[in-house]
Structures are given as structure tokens and as C-alpha cells.
Design a protein around this motif. Structure first.
Motif, PDB file in Angstrom:
ATOM      1  N   ASN A 189      11.532  13.367  19.553  1.00 19.53           N
ATOM      2  CA  ASN A 189      12.416  13.341  20.925  1.00 19.53           C
ATOM      3  C   ASN A 189      11.569  13.520  22.251  1.00 19.53           C
ATOM      4  O   ASN A 189      12.351  13.342  23.254  1.00 19.53           O
ATOM      5  N   SER A 190      10.521  13.876  22.180  1.00 20.39           N
ATOM      6  CA  SER A 190       9.592  13.857  23.271  1.00 20.39           C
ATOM      7  C   SER A 190       8.657  12.589  23.473  1.00 20.39           C
ATOM      8  O   SER A 190       8.418  12.118  24.604  1.00 20.39           O
ATOM      9  N   ALA A 191       8.251  11.800  22.336  1.00 13.55           N
ATOM     10  CA  ALA A 191       7.237  10.767  22.498  1.00 13.55           C
ATOM     11  C   ALA A 191       8.063   9.673  23.666  1.00 13.55           C
ATOM     12  O   ALA A 191       7.064   9.175  24.289  1.00 13.55           O
ATOM     13  N   PRO A 192       9.193   9.201  23.551  1.00 19.40           N
ATOM     14  CA  PRO A 192       9.574   8.058  24.036  1.00 19.40           C
ATOM     15  C   PRO A 192       9.701   8.478  25.678  1.00 19.40           C
ATOM     16  O   PRO A 192       9.358   7.666  26.402  1.00 19.40           O
ATOM     17  N   ALA A 193       9.915   9.624  25.763  1.00 18.36           N
ATOM     18  CA  ALA A 193       9.940  10.181  27.276  1.00 18.36           C
ATOM     19  C   ALA A 193       8.556  10.121  27.953  1.00 18.36           C
ATOM     20  O   ALA A 193       8.358   9.929  29.148  1.00 18.36           O
ATOM     21  N   PRO A 201      -0.881  12.081  19.385  1.00 16.91           N
ATOM     22  CA  PRO A 201      -1.495  13.598  19.384  1.00 16.91           C
ATOM     23  C   PRO A 201      -0.805  14.092  20.871  1.00 16.91           C
ATOM     24  O   PRO A 201      -0.794  13.469  21.822  1.00 16.91           O
ATOM     25  N   GLY A 202      -0.704  15.476  20.521  1.00 17.63           N
ATOM     26  CA  GLY A 202      -0.230  16.200  21.801  1.00 17.63           C
ATOM     27  C   GLY A 202      -0.662  17.542  21.808  1.00 17.63           C
ATOM     28  O   GLY A 202      -0.946  17.953  20.655  1.00 17.63           O
ATOM     29  N   TYR A 223       5.662  20.070  25.357  1.00  9.51           N
ATOM     30  CA  TYR A 223       5.335  19.091  24.729  1.00  9.51           C
ATOM     31  C   TYR A 223       4.377  18.252  25.754  1.00  9.51           C
ATOM     32  O   TYR A 223       5.023  17.276  26.499  1.00  9.51           O
ATOM     33  N   TRP A 224       3.050  18.345  25.706  1.00  7.56           N
ATOM     34  CA  TRP A 224       2.116  17.772  26.624  1.00  7.56           C
ATOM     35  C   TRP A 224       1.553  16.559  26.062  1.00  7.56           C
ATOM     36  O   TRP A 224       1.025  16.581  24.757  1.00  7.56           O
ATOM     37  N   ARG A 225       1.302  15.703  26.951  1.00 11.13           N
ATOM     38  CA  ARG A 225       0.316  14.445  26.504  1.00 11.13           C
ATOM     39  C   ARG A 225      -0.893  15.124  26.363  1.00 11.13           C
ATOM     40  O   ARG A 225      -1.580  15.889  27.222  1.00 11.13           O
ATOM     41  N   TYR A 226      -1.799  14.886  25.369  1.00 13.14           N
ATOM     42  CA  TYR A 226      -2.909  15.693  24.971  1.00 13.14           C
ATOM     43  C   TYR A 226      -4.132  15.307  26.049  1.00 13.14           C
ATOM     44  O   TYR A 226      -4.926  16.256  26.171  1.00 13.14           O
ATOM     45  N   ASP A 227      -4.245  14.221  26.598  1.00 11.60           N
ATOM     46  CA  ASP A 227      -4.977  13.888  27.597  1.00 11.60           C
ATOM     47  C   ASP A 227      -4.688  14.233  29.094  1.00 11.60           C
ATOM     48  O   ASP A 227      -5.285  13.760  29.693  1.00 11.60           O
ATOM     49  N   ALA A 228      -3.794  14.975  29.168  1.00 10.40           N
ATOM     50  CA  ALA A 228      -3.019  15.297  30.500  1.00 10.40           C
ATOM     51  C   ALA A 228      -3.268  16.825  30.903  1.00 10.40           C
ATOM     52  O   ALA A 228      -3.180  17.224  32.031  1.00 10.40           O
TER      53      ALA A 228
END
Length: 235
Positions: A189-193, A201-202, A223-228
Motif C-alpha cells: 500500500n505504501s511502495a507505489p506512492a 527497504p523502508g 512508512y519512510w523511504r529508508y534513504d530519506a
């Protein structure tokens, strides 16, 4: 992977890193994988391994169907500071934006009933939002609220800070909070957004919030992008 292949991957990664530091890619975007593989006279597989090394170091990031980009500085997140997303970004000289994906009611699942200390099946408010830093989608968040504390909240402008709306409309301020952080794959549910593949990875953060009277009022699933993100706590 053979030692010669490893050397090739490392060499390409270091060459690209040097080009990044020399600001060769001034538009913030790397050339296409096809162009880079031709420049380095290597296969796409080897090139992608080199790009993955730089991605793991936080130097670049990928977006589905868009390519590779130079990674901006991570947003520093201190859980002890009860500032909201836009305020946190502004303090760090960044531009924040919030997009409401959906807002409505749902029935409390066993997990939500436990987190919010309500009855199974009880009606909750659910607000799903996508949050950007400097135009880049970095956070998908699901807010679950106990409607008893926030009547008619869904009629408000939900691009604004919920923290501010709570205080201005209901005289509710955050008190205690339970903070759980888990690295792991981003759910479908979060990845496409966030413009990444499902399972990328997040950083998954759950916040269970209490008001000034120590009553549980809402729960956030972030749910965060892990690189952000950089979580930094100074006690």
C-alpha cells in the motif's frame, strides 16, 4: 560474483561517486542505465550492482520508471521534539508538502483496537497522506483516530498539520507517546506512492499518541523511504 567482477563493480561505483562529488550531474539526475553501461563498457547487470552500492551508501536513489537521482540530505527526525512534519522540515531549510490520499471511516481491526484501546469493530477515522520533502515523496502515513476526540475532523483541510488542528479545534495537545521503529520491506500500500517497488527497504514507525490527560487519542503508521530519514535522539 568473481573477484574480477567485484573489482569492476567497485571501480565503477567509485568512478560514479567521484563524478557525483564533482557535481557532473548538475540536474540531479544520472544518465540512463543504458548510457552508463555503454560509457563503462560493461553489462547492465554489473552496472546495476555498482549503482546498488551507491544506493546502499545513501548517495543515490531510484524511482520506478524514472531512473536514478542524486540523494538529497536525509531529514533528521528527533522523536523527543513534538514538532510536526512541516515545522521539522522548515527548521532544516527544507520544503514540505502534504497530499491527502483518502480520508474516511473504518472498523477497528484487532491490531488497531489494541493500539487505540477501543473495542474490536469500533468506528475509527482513517486518514492516508503522502508527504514530500523538496518535491520528493519520502513518507506514506496512515493516521488512525478515535472519533470521540475529534468530531467532524474529516471536514477540515487535512493537508494541514493534525497537531495544529487538534489544538485549534479541540484544545487537545499531545502528551505521552509510544514510539516503535522497525526497518523492513515497504508494504504494497505504501511502495507505489513512494515510487519504489513493493518490498523495497523502508523504515516503519508506529506512534501511539496520548493527549495532555494521558488518554490515547490516535495512532500513526509511518512508512519512510529508508534513504530519506535519519533518526537522531539527544537526551
Amino acid at each position: 560474483m568473481t573477484s574480477s567482477t567485484t573489482k569492476t563493480v567497485d571501480t565503477i561505483a567509485e568512478s560514479l561517486f567521484k563524478r557525483l562529488k564533482e557535481k557532473e550531474f548538475i540536474n540531479g539526475r544520472l544518465p540512463s542505465e543504458r548510457q552508463l553501461s555503454e560509457e563503462y563498457a560493461t553489462t547492465r547487470i554489473t552496472l546495476r550492482e555498482a549503482l546498488a552500492l551507491l544506493e546502499a551508501r545513501g548517495e543515490i536513489y531510484r524511482e520506478i520508471r524514472r531512473g536514478w537521482f542524486i540523494a538529497p540530505p536525509r531529514l533528521v527526525y528527533n522523536p523527543l521534539l513534538r514538532s510536526h512534519f512541516h515545522e521539522m522540515a522548515a527548521r532544516q531549510g527544507r520544503q514540505a508538502e502534504t497530499q491527502v490520499l483518502s480520508a474516511g471511516e473504518l472498523s477497528a481491526t484487532p491490531l488497531l483496537a489494541k493500539q487505540l484501546q477501543v473495542s474490536l469493530g469500533e468506528t475509527l477515522f482513517c486518514i492516508r497522506r503522502l508527504r514530500r520533502i523538496d518535491g520528493r515523496a519520502v513518507l506514506y502515513v496512515e493516521h488512525y483516530l478515535n472519533p470521540a476526540y475529534f468530531p467532524d475532523l474529516l471536514q477540515e483541510d487535512l493537508t494541514l498539520s493534525l497537531t495544529d488542528l487538534y489544538q485549534q479545534l479541540y484544545n487537545i495537545r499531545y502528551g505521552g507517546v509510544r514510539f516503535t521503529v522497525l526497518p523492513g520491506p515497504l508494504p504494497p500500500n505504501s511502495a507505489p506512492a513512494l515510487n519504489v517497488a513493493s518490498g523495497s527497504p523502508g523504515i516503519c514507525i508506529t506512534r501511539i499518541n496520548r493527549d495532555q490527560h494521558q488518554q490515547i487519542i490516535d495512532c500513526d503508521h509511518e512508512y519512510w523511504r529508508y534513504d530519506a530519514l535519519c533518526i537522531d535522539v539527544d537526551i
